[in-house]
Scaffold this motif. Structure first.
Motif, PDB file in Angstrom:
ATOM      1  N   LYS A 151     -13.801  -7.384   1.814  1.00 39.89           N
ATOM      2  CA  LYS A 151     -12.499  -7.964   1.434  1.00 39.89           C
ATOM      3  C   LYS A 151     -11.638  -6.978   0.633  1.00 39.89           C
ATOM      4  N   LEU A 152     -12.198  -5.810   0.334  1.00 45.08           N
ATOM      5  CA  LEU A 152     -11.413  -4.807  -0.387  1.00 45.08           C
ATOM      6  C   LEU A 152     -10.293  -4.294   0.507  1.00 45.08           C
ATOM      7  N   PRO A 153      -9.183  -3.839  -0.082  1.00 42.36           N
ATOM      8  CA  PRO A 153      -8.044  -3.418   0.744  1.00 42.36           C
ATOM      9  C   PRO A 153      -8.349  -2.209   1.618  1.00 42.36           C
ATOM     10  N   ARG A 154      -7.597  -2.110   2.712  1.00 41.46           N
ATOM     11  CA  ARG A 154      -7.644  -0.939   3.599  1.00 41.46           C
ATOM     12  C   ARG A 154      -6.332  -0.158   3.503  1.00 41.46           C
ATOM     13  N   ALA A 155      -5.343  -0.746   2.855  1.00 42.99           N
ATOM     14  CA  ALA A 155      -4.052  -0.108   2.550  1.00 42.99           C
ATOM     15  C   ALA A 155      -3.301  -1.090   1.655  1.00 42.99           C
ATOM     16  N   GLU A 156      -2.417  -0.577   0.801  1.00 46.89           N
ATOM     17  CA  GLU A 156      -1.681  -1.462  -0.107  1.00 46.89           C
ATOM     18  C   GLU A 156      -0.246  -0.983  -0.312  1.00 46.89           C
ATOM     19  N   SER A 157       0.659  -1.945  -0.436  1.00 44.24           N
ATOM     20  CA  SER A 157       1.980  -1.697  -1.004  1.00 44.24           C
ATOM     21  C   SER A 157       1.847  -1.813  -2.521  1.00 44.24           C
ATOM     22  N   LEU A 158       2.891  -1.436  -3.247  1.00 45.92           N
ATOM     23  CA  LEU A 158       2.868  -1.604  -4.708  1.00 45.92           C
ATOM     24  C   LEU A 158       2.773  -3.092  -5.061  1.00 45.92           C
ATOM     25  N   LYS A 159       3.404  -3.936  -4.252  1.00 48.01           N
ATOM     26  CA  LYS A 159       3.325  -5.389  -4.471  1.00 48.01           C
ATOM     27  C   LYS A 159       1.871  -5.860  -4.405  1.00 48.01           C
ATOM     28  N   GLN A 160       1.123  -5.345  -3.431  1.00 47.72           N
ATOM     29  CA  GLN A 160      -0.278  -5.745  -3.298  1.00 47.72           C
ATOM     30  C   GLN A 160      -1.135  -5.219  -4.457  1.00 47.72           C
ATOM     31  N   VAL A 161      -0.756  -4.051  -5.002  1.00 44.85           N
ATOM     32  CA  VAL A 161      -1.439  -3.546  -6.205  1.00 44.85           C
ATOM     33  C   VAL A 161      -1.232  -4.533  -7.352  1.00 44.85           C
ATOM     34  N   LEU A 162       0.017  -4.977  -7.523  1.00 40.64           N
ATOM     35  CA  LEU A 162       0.314  -5.931  -8.598  1.00 40.64           C
ATOM     36  C   LEU A 162      -0.418  -7.252  -8.368  1.00 40.64           C
ATOM     37  N   THR A 182      -5.226  -3.335 -30.420  1.00 42.15           N
ATOM     38  CA  THR A 182      -4.393  -2.311 -29.795  1.00 42.15           C
ATOM     39  C   THR A 182      -5.159  -1.781 -28.586  1.00 42.15           C
ATOM     40  N   VAL A 183      -4.543  -1.892 -27.422  1.00 43.28           N
ATOM     41  CA  VAL A 183      -5.227  -1.632 -26.151  1.00 43.28           C
ATOM     42  C   VAL A 183      -4.658  -0.380 -25.481  1.00 43.28           C
ATOM     43  N   LEU A 184      -5.559   0.434 -24.931  1.00 45.87           N
ATOM     44  CA  LEU A 184      -5.190   1.543 -24.058  1.00 45.87           C
ATOM     45  C   LEU A 184      -5.664   1.223 -22.639  1.00 45.87           C
ATOM     46  N   ILE A 185      -4.760   1.336 -21.664  1.00 45.51           N
ATOM     47  CA  ILE A 185      -5.144   1.241 -20.258  1.00 45.51           C
ATOM     48  C   ILE A 185      -5.015   2.635 -19.654  1.00 45.51           C
ATOM     49  N   SER A 186      -6.161   3.241 -19.354  1.00 40.27           N
ATOM     50  CA  SER A 186      -6.194   4.565 -18.728  1.00 40.27           C
ATOM     51  C   SER A 186      -6.374   4.338 -17.240  1.00 40.27           C
ATOM     52  N   ALA A 187      -5.281   4.485 -16.484  1.00 40.73           N
ATOM     53  CA  ALA A 187      -5.349   4.108 -15.071  1.00 40.73           C
ATOM     54  C   ALA A 187      -4.637   5.151 -14.216  1.00 40.73           C
ATOM     55  N   HIS A 188      -3.748   4.705 -13.333  1.00 42.17           N
ATOM     56  CA  HIS A 188      -3.179   5.569 -12.299  1.00 42.17           C
ATOM     57  C   HIS A 188      -1.675   5.357 -12.210  1.00 42.17           C
ATOM     58  N   GLY A 189      -1.004   6.273 -11.523  1.00 36.40           N
ATOM     59  CA  GLY A 189       0.449   6.179 -11.428  1.00 36.40           C
ATOM     60  C   GLY A 189       0.919   4.825 -10.945  1.00 36.40           C
ATOM     61  N   ASN A 190       0.304   4.310  -9.882  1.00 38.49           N
ATOM     62  CA  ASN A 190       0.798   3.060  -9.287  1.00 38.49           C
ATOM     63  C   ASN A 190       0.284   1.813  -9.987  1.00 38.49           C
ATOM     64  N   SER A 191      -0.943   1.836 -10.501  1.00 41.44           N
ATOM     65  CA  SER A 191      -1.382   0.642 -11.234  1.00 41.44           C
ATOM     66  C   SER A 191      -0.576   0.503 -12.534  1.00 41.44           C
ATOM     67  N   CYS A 192      -0.234   1.637 -13.166  1.00 41.40           N
ATOM     68  CA  CYS A 192       0.614   1.571 -14.371  1.00 41.40           C
ATOM     69  C   CYS A 192       2.044   1.155 -14.020  1.00 41.40           C
ATOM     70  N   ARG A 193       2.579   1.670 -12.902  1.00 42.59           N
ATOM     71  CA  ARG A 193       3.939   1.281 -12.489  1.00 42.59           C
ATOM     72  C   ARG A 193       3.999  -0.210 -12.148  1.00 42.59           C
TER      73      ARG A 193
END
Length: 258
Positions: A151-162, A182-193
Motif C-alpha cells: 500500500k506504500l506509494p509508487r509516485a506522489e504529488s505534493l498533495k499526496q505527501v501532505l 520545542t520540536v525539531l523535524i529533520s526531514a526533506h524538501g517536500n515533506s517540509c514544504r
C-alpha cells in the motif's frame, strides 16, 4: 502571541543532491558538504541558545544522519528521536535516479518544474522494471511502516505527501508541541514544504515558489491553534541562504549543450 516554537530542517546535501538527481526514496548518505551543513546548522542553533525536547525524522538515512549531527553539535544527543516513513521525501516514481537538468533538456524546463514543484501533479509511477524498484521495496525499513508494503506509494504529488503526513502530524507531533516541547523535524524538501503549506495556509499555486535549501533551519512561531504569528524565519547568513535558494531553483534548468 507566540506560544510554541517549531523548527523544520531539510537534511544536509546528499550524494544525489550534488549530482542533481531525483533521489526520493532511494537511501543516500550525506555528502561531505552535507555533513558540514548539518554540523554548521547545529552550531548555529546552539549559539542562538535553542534547546530541543523532541526530534522527529524520516526513515531515510540522510534525514536521520542530519538529526544526529545537529544534536551532536548542540550537545543534545540525548534528546529523543522518533522516526516515521510519513516524513519521507516525496516519491518521484519513475523519475527516481534521473538528472533534473538532463530531464529539462529532454522534456522542457516547464514540465520538469511541474513535476518538481506543482501541488497536485503526480509523476509517472515506478514499476518493477525500474532499476531502483527492488532497492526501495525490498528494504526492510519498509516492513516497519504502519501500512502494508504493497500500500506504500509508487509516485506522489505534493498533495499526496501532505495527505500521508497530516495524520502523523496530528496524532504524534502536535501532542508533543502542545505539551510545550520545542520540536525539531529533520526531514526533506517536500515533506517540509507540505507541512509549511498546511501551517501557513499557502495556496496551491504559491507553494510552487517556496524553496528550502539543504541544512538551513526554518523557525516557525505558533499560537495556541498552531498558526504562525509571524513569517517563517530561515536562520543564518541571509546572503548565503539567498544563494542556496537560487542553487536549488536552478537544478531544474537545462544545461547549455557543450
Amino acid at each position: 502571541m507566540s506560544k510554541y516554537k517549531l523548527f523544520l530542517l531539510r537534511h544536509g546535501e546528499g550524494a544525489w543532491n550534488k549530482e542533481n538527481r531525483f533521489c526520493s526514496w532511494v537511501d543516500q548518505k550525506l555528502s561531505e558538504n552535507g555533513v558540514k551543513e548539518a554540523q554548521d546548522c547545529g552550531r548555529l542553533l546552539k549559539e542562538q541558545g535553542y534547546k530541543f525536547d523532541q526530534v522527529f525524522c524520516s526513515i531515510l538515512s540522510r534525514s536521520v544522519q542530519t538529526a544526529w549531527l545537529v544534536q551532536e553539535a548542540m550537545g543534545q544527543e540525548w534528546v529523543p528521536v522518533i522516526k516515521s516513513w510519513r516524513l519521507n521525501e516525496r516519491h518521484y516514481g519513475s523519475l527516481i535516479g534521473l538528472n533534473r537538468a538532463e530531464m529539462a533538456l529532454k522534456h522542457g524546463e516547464e514540465k520538469v518544474k511541474l513535476w518538481r514543484r506543482s501541488y497536485d501533479i503526480t509523476p509517472p509511477p515506478i514499476d518493477e522494471s525500474h532499476p531502483y524498484f527492488l532497492e526501495i521495496y525490498n528494504d526492510r525499513r519498509y516492513n516497519t511502516c504502519d501500512v502494508p508494503k504493497e500500500k506504500l506509494p509508487r509516485a506522489e504529488s505534493l498533495k499526496q505527501v501532505l495527505d500521508r503526513l497530516l495524520p502523523y502530524w496530528e496524532s504524534t507531533v502536535v501532542p508533543e508541541i502542545k505539551k510545550g516541547k520545542t520540536v525539531l523535524i529533520s526531514a526533506h524538501g517536500n515533506s517540509c514544504r507540505a507541512l509549511l503549506k498546511h501551517l501557513e495556509g499557502i495556496s496551491d499555486e504559491a507553494i510552487a515558489g517556496v524553496t528550502l535549501p539543504t541544512g538551513i533551519p526554518v523557525l516557525l512561531e505558533l499560537d495556541d491553534n498552531l498558526r504562525p504569528v509571524k513569517p517563517r524565519q530561515l536562520l543564518g547568513d541571509q546572503e548565503k541562504i539567498k544563494a542556496a535558494i537560487k542553487k536549488v531553483e536552478d537544478q531544474g534548468k537545462a544545461l547549455p549543450s557543450k
